[in-house]
Design an enzyme around this catalytic site. Structure first.
Site, PDB file in Angstrom:
ATOM      1  N   GLY A 248       0.727  -1.355   0.046  1.00  0.00           N
ATOM      2  CA  GLY A 248       0.116  -0.019  -0.060  1.00  0.00           C
ATOM      3  C   GLY A 248       0.908   1.358   0.022  1.00  0.00           C
ATOM      4  N   SER A 249       0.408   2.118   0.741  1.00  0.00           N
ATOM      5  CA  SER A 249       1.070   3.651   0.655  1.00  0.00           C
ATOM      6  C   SER A 249       2.165   3.642   1.769  1.00  0.00           C
ATOM      7  CB  SER A 249      -0.056   4.700   1.083  1.00  0.00           C
ATOM      8  OG  SER A 249      -0.321   4.543   2.481  1.00  0.00           O
ATOM      9  N   ARG A 251       2.891   5.835   3.858  1.00  0.00           N
ATOM     10  CA  ARG A 251       2.458   6.215   4.947  1.00  0.00           C
ATOM     11  C   ARG A 251       1.898   5.037   5.970  1.00  0.00           C
ATOM     12  NH1 ARG A 251      -2.376   6.707   6.680  1.00  0.00           N
ATOM     13  NH2 ARG A 251      -3.255   6.820   4.553  1.00  0.00           N
ATOM     14  N   GLY A 253       2.714   1.932   5.189  1.00  0.00           N
ATOM     15  CA  GLY A 253       3.960   0.959   5.503  1.00  0.00           C
ATOM     16  C   GLY A 253       4.892   1.581   6.703  1.00  0.00           C
ATOM     17  N   GLU A 270       5.837  -3.630   0.461  1.00  0.00           N
ATOM     18  CA  GLU A 270       5.690  -3.366  -0.895  1.00  0.00           C
ATOM     19  C   GLU A 270       5.021  -1.839  -0.942  1.00  0.00           C
ATOM     20  OE1 GLU A 270       7.457  -4.679  -3.231  1.00  0.00           O
ATOM     21  OE2 GLU A 270       7.892  -6.626  -2.483  1.00  0.00           O
TER      22      GLU A 270
END
Length: 517
Positions: A248-249, A251, A253, A270
């Site tokens: 995902g994003s 932020r 992560g 990822e």
């Protein structure tokens, strides 16, 4: 509801549906429904209702984690080739239902049919890869400095894997993780994107059919909890989940990494991509054009490997740019279920607003929109957010260029020397995918050398998107450093142990230490 009864029946989804409400979780093979606040689920194609869902409460997520841990204690002792047989049977079931699984992706994520079916094929391919892997989970033998001693390395099952996925690859990313986790001896608790819970339920229906019939497979080997930020946080916090794989994003992560790291667990991340292609003066422009259009406009720009920055040698930009614009003019945009359409909708209105804001920021920072960017309303389903892919001329990596916007915007910049091109290529916070088009061996080899692209994927004369499952997938810097799918990514899902065996009658110590008593 847009999901027709035939599709529900073909995938066995009826057991997860009460009225128009979908299950909040699948635990131990059983659907769990909650009476909390319901949220609408709508197709990006035309905003038609796909039913509604309720986020799983914390107690349900905790139950799923505990059931998965109990499954781990059993599954870890099953021989790996036998675990591979389960994955082989899953792959066979997916082959039989490929068309129907792809239809759910198209309805819920808006992908054109070819791309949706390609995503299901990724699941099939990783099944094949994992089955072979189940007979190749290997360690090393290591020479010992001590007489009559042998050292060896083993890889053992790790434990429950928490998987958090994004909407844009609602089936493949889970499969990359789950199929490897299963053969490695690990159960999976999955929090799918709240924008694509139906894809997760469809997957679970297929997988659970196989698990239910497989001797020795715990029913809680594969479980789903529908939720948002708090559900992901709960997975990240649990000491019973030694590995959290999150897509995902940036932020998101960073939050997962901080939480998992705080308990010294493992995270496989990822995250964002801001992918570039360098086009040199010797490039085959026809080949480059085809790669650019697919990589930049495919999936409506909603791939982590989407081409977002085009770095062109100044001597060829005037030849290449008009050809890209001409190709964009003819791109068939519309209902992704229709034959011949190549670009479907953005996932929702916030994505459209983010695209428009990025275009406005680019203009304010000196960029020029030379093509596209507007919403398409003619010849497309009403209420969907269809856009014409945009081309924006910029002077290098402007602030807006350094931020990934998950929409079809291609920033075009020029360079004089390859050193300058490489600096532009590497001059953003993200490091997922990259490419160069050149007919010069020296340029190609430099691009893939230690002094070349700083990305996890570096391609020569192919685009940035469309990675095969045989290679490890992932990137560096703000992309998170994770690796999924092929190569030796399986090691993420196992723990390493080093063994020393003394087969003699003496007890010599290493490093020549004497400690006689």
């Amino acid at each position: 509801m847009k999901l027709d009864t035939q599709l529900i029946a073909a995938l066995g989804l009826g057991k997860y549906l009460q009225g128009e409400q979908w299950a909040s979780a699948i635990i131990n093979g059983e659907a769990v429904f909650d009476n909390g606040p319901a949220k609408p689920l709508r197709s990006p194609i035309d905003h038609a209702s796909l039913g509604q869902y309720v986020n799983a409460p914390a107690a349900i997520t905790e139950q799923a984690i505990k059931e998965a841990h109990a499954a781990f204690l059993k599954w870890r002792t099953v021989p790996a080739p036998r675990r591979g047989e389960l994955v082989r049977l899953i792959g066979e079931k997916v082959r039989a239902k490929k068309k129907e699984l792809a239809q759910v992706i198209t309805l819920e994520a808006g992908k054109i049919v070819a791309e949706a079916e390609g995503e299901v094929q990724e699941w099939i391919d990783i099944c094949d890869f994992a089955v072979g892997l189940s007979r190749q989970l290997h360690g090393l033998t290591i020479v010992s400095e001590r007489p009559e001693h042998r050292m060896m390395e083993q890889w053992h099952p790790l434990g429950t894997v928490g998987v958090i996925t994004a909407f844009n690859f609602p089936q493949a990313v889970w499969a990359w993780n789950a199929m490897l986790a299963f053969v490695c001896g690990d159960p999976v608790v999955w929090k799918p994107s709240e924008k694509a819970p139906l894809c997760a339920l469809a997957i679970q229906s297929v997988v659970d059919e196989v698990i239910a019939e497989f001797d020795g497979a715990p029913r809680s080997l594969s479980q789903i909890v529908i939720g948002e930020v708090e559900t992901g946080k709960q997975l990240a916090e649990s000491p019973l989940v030694p590995l959290v794989s999150a897509t995902g994003s940036v932020r998101m992560g960073k939050a997962v990494a901080a939480t998992v790291g705080g308990r010294l667990g493992r995270s496989l991340l990822e995250l964002g991509g801001n992918n570039a292609m360098i086009v040199t003066e010797t490039a085959n422009l026809e080949l480059a054009l085809r790669a650019i259009v697919f990589a930049a406009a495919g999936t409506a720009g909603q791939r982590c490997t989407t081409l977002r920055r085009l770095i062109v040698q100044e001597s060829v930009v005037d030849q290449l740019l008009p050809r890209i614009a001409k190709a964009y003019e003819t791109l068939p945009i519309g209902d992704p279920r229709e034959s011949g359409k190549l670009v479907g909708p953005l996932i929702d209105e916030p994505s459209f607003r983010a695209q428009q804001q990025a275009l406005a920021d680019a203009k304010a920072q000196g960029g020029e929109v030379v093509f596209g960017g507007e919403r398409v309303t003619a010849g497309v389903p009403a209420n969907g957010f269809y856009v014409r892919p945009a081309i924006v001329r910029v002077n290098g990596n402007l602030p807006v260029v350094c931020h990934e916007t998950f929409a079809p915007i291609l920033y075009v910049m020029t360079y004089k020397t390859l050193d300058e091109a490489m600096a532009l290529q590497n001059g953003v916070p993200q490091g997922l995918s990259s490419a160069i088009f050149t007919d010069r061996m020296q340029e190609a080899e430099r691009f893939v050398s230690p002094a070349g692209s700083d990305c996890g994927i570096a391609n020569v004369n192919i685009g940035t998107s469309g990675a095969e499952i045989g290679g490890a997938f992932g990137g560096e810097k703000e992309t998170g450093g994770g690796r999924e799918s092929g190569s030796d990514s399986w090691k993420n899902y196992m723990r390493r142990t080093t063994n020393t065996v003394n087969y003699g009658n003496a007890l010599p110590l290493a490093q020549g230490i004497k400690f006689d008593v």
